[in-house]
Design a protein around this motif. Sequence first.
Motif: not given
Lengths: 325, 325
Positions: B133-136
């Motif tokens: 999961h990454r922040e966009t």
Amino acid sequence: MSGTDRPVLAVLCGEQRPPDMEPIESVASVRYADAGELPSALRGADALFVYDFLSKAVPGAWHAADRLRWLHIASAGVDPVMFPELRDSDVVLTNSRGVFDAAIAEYVLGLVIAFAKDFAGSLRLQQQRTWRHRETERVAGTSALVVGTGPIGRAIARLLRAVGMRVAGAGRSARQADPDFGDVVASDDLARHLPGFDVVVAVAPLTEHTRGMFDAGAFAAMREGARFVNVGRGELVVTADLVSALREGRLSGAALDVFEQEPLPPESPLWTMENVLVSAHMSGDVVGWRNALVELFADNFARWCDGRPLRNVVDKHLGYVPSSR
Amino acid sequence: MSGTDRPVLAVLCGEQRPPDMEPIESVASVRYADAGELPSALRGADALFVYDFLSKAVPGAWHAADRLRWLHIASAGVDPVMFPELRDSDVVLTNSRGVFDAAIAEYVLGLVIAFAKDFAGSLRLQQQRTWRHRETERVAGTSALVVGTGPIGRAIARLLRAVGMRVAGAGRSARQADPDFGDVVASDDLARHLPGFDVVVAVAPLTEHTRGMFDAGAFAAMREGARFVNVGRGELVVTADLVSALREGRLSGAALDVFEQEPLPPESPLWTMENVLVSAHMSGDVVGWRNALVELFADNFARWCDGRPLRNVVDKHLGYVPSSR
């Protein structure tokens, strides 16, 4: 809460605690708990903030909820807490509707263009240092059915329309002249409408009615070469049926941000299918999203302390916040 | 053409001849030629259709153009035929302005979203079967400078605005209240304006004034972490300076559809840079583009036969079709 007692707030979180909690800690007794600690944190708690929204720990700890009156979840989907004891209780349930709408809409638009322009193919060719010109597709003039007419679906519809796509929605009841969707068809009648669209976007809440709605019959009904985007919940889809539809070439592509099992297991065939784009349940999670989630909770917490109406009260029998429209 | 003689049309093409030429063949003598055959095809020809628009064969065959009056090129950029002998001749030059606008605009919007949502990172993680999961990033609220205010630049500006970006243009002369760009800044003054934008899109025509305009100075002026998109011409950029700016992290990404040398040579460092998206000069080439190019040429050919004004007449001293605005 009663009289001048400080309310007791349990917060279900993992290793990462929610940010920006100081204002709440100044007026409440806050008990941060992981899944194992949840029963003891719930005992005597007035409210529960499910910050770890993917956790499935709430039903198992529910027996300890001896004075709980309010549960807020840091997600738009409330399916992880829709168990019978909560549904039949007097506990008020609120969600984080609104935080993710615009970000998810951008994500979906990007996926639609990425398919049309074959960005994945370009990246694979780049990895092989191979120059290969291909013809691409226009996006304007193609069509999308957005299955789910809540605020996220609306934001998606608006953005797809803004680039010239023809858009319709699928929701609980059919209607016309909706400001965002134009036509809304009835989800119960989905298979009849699916053939009319180039792209199908799944963003419905997960309920007893929507679980597995995208099955072999739905994929068979879709236009040959259609594309499928899931930014809702993995359980909306019968994964094995989706894999078959992709292998048979009925669908030309699928972009999946959510899965029946998360994290997606290493043995899933979806990882290696060239016409599938996998991402890690992140379509709405833009920089600052955690702060936005806590900001919404803090606003609701202040309302709750003051006895004012809460935002985003979930209809526990529908499984989502009914639209004000 | 003179009297009732059939006009002689030379067509410069590779192995792939243009489609849909029958109507033209019914009224003209058409000579299809590759680069080697071009001189003999040009001898006695009244018009030349440069269908192989990437060919650099025209200048070397020009000596044989003994009665040429019109040259049409199947591209928006006319730089491959902007050599002094043509510029100083009476031969009318027309281009394919308009065919690519909307498709390129979609491509650029897709690239902007792909960067914001890290689609390339997701694809690489997918190849490793890795769930991360990454922040966009949000796209709405960010800003873009579109360098080049012709119809392609205008279409790009409209589409980026439609998703909530703040957009400005850079063109020959500064002006305000442009319907598509709002503010247009002067390209001569580019470095002063570059710091104000998150994304810089290069779509200017390649002329003596624009060649190498994106050099070390320009990249140093850009906002830290800015992204650069080139859908114009590779020669607008000093590639070595771009590579340095990317390596130093000044730019956080570059999406390049055009290159100083095409095909991009296998030894180019651009292929393997993780923050670079390479595609094969295809941003405008949607399914049906070849037919659209011939359709535009056929319309101009009919006008030419009838003595009516041609569409898309290039100002050979500017190097592009001047805007009617």
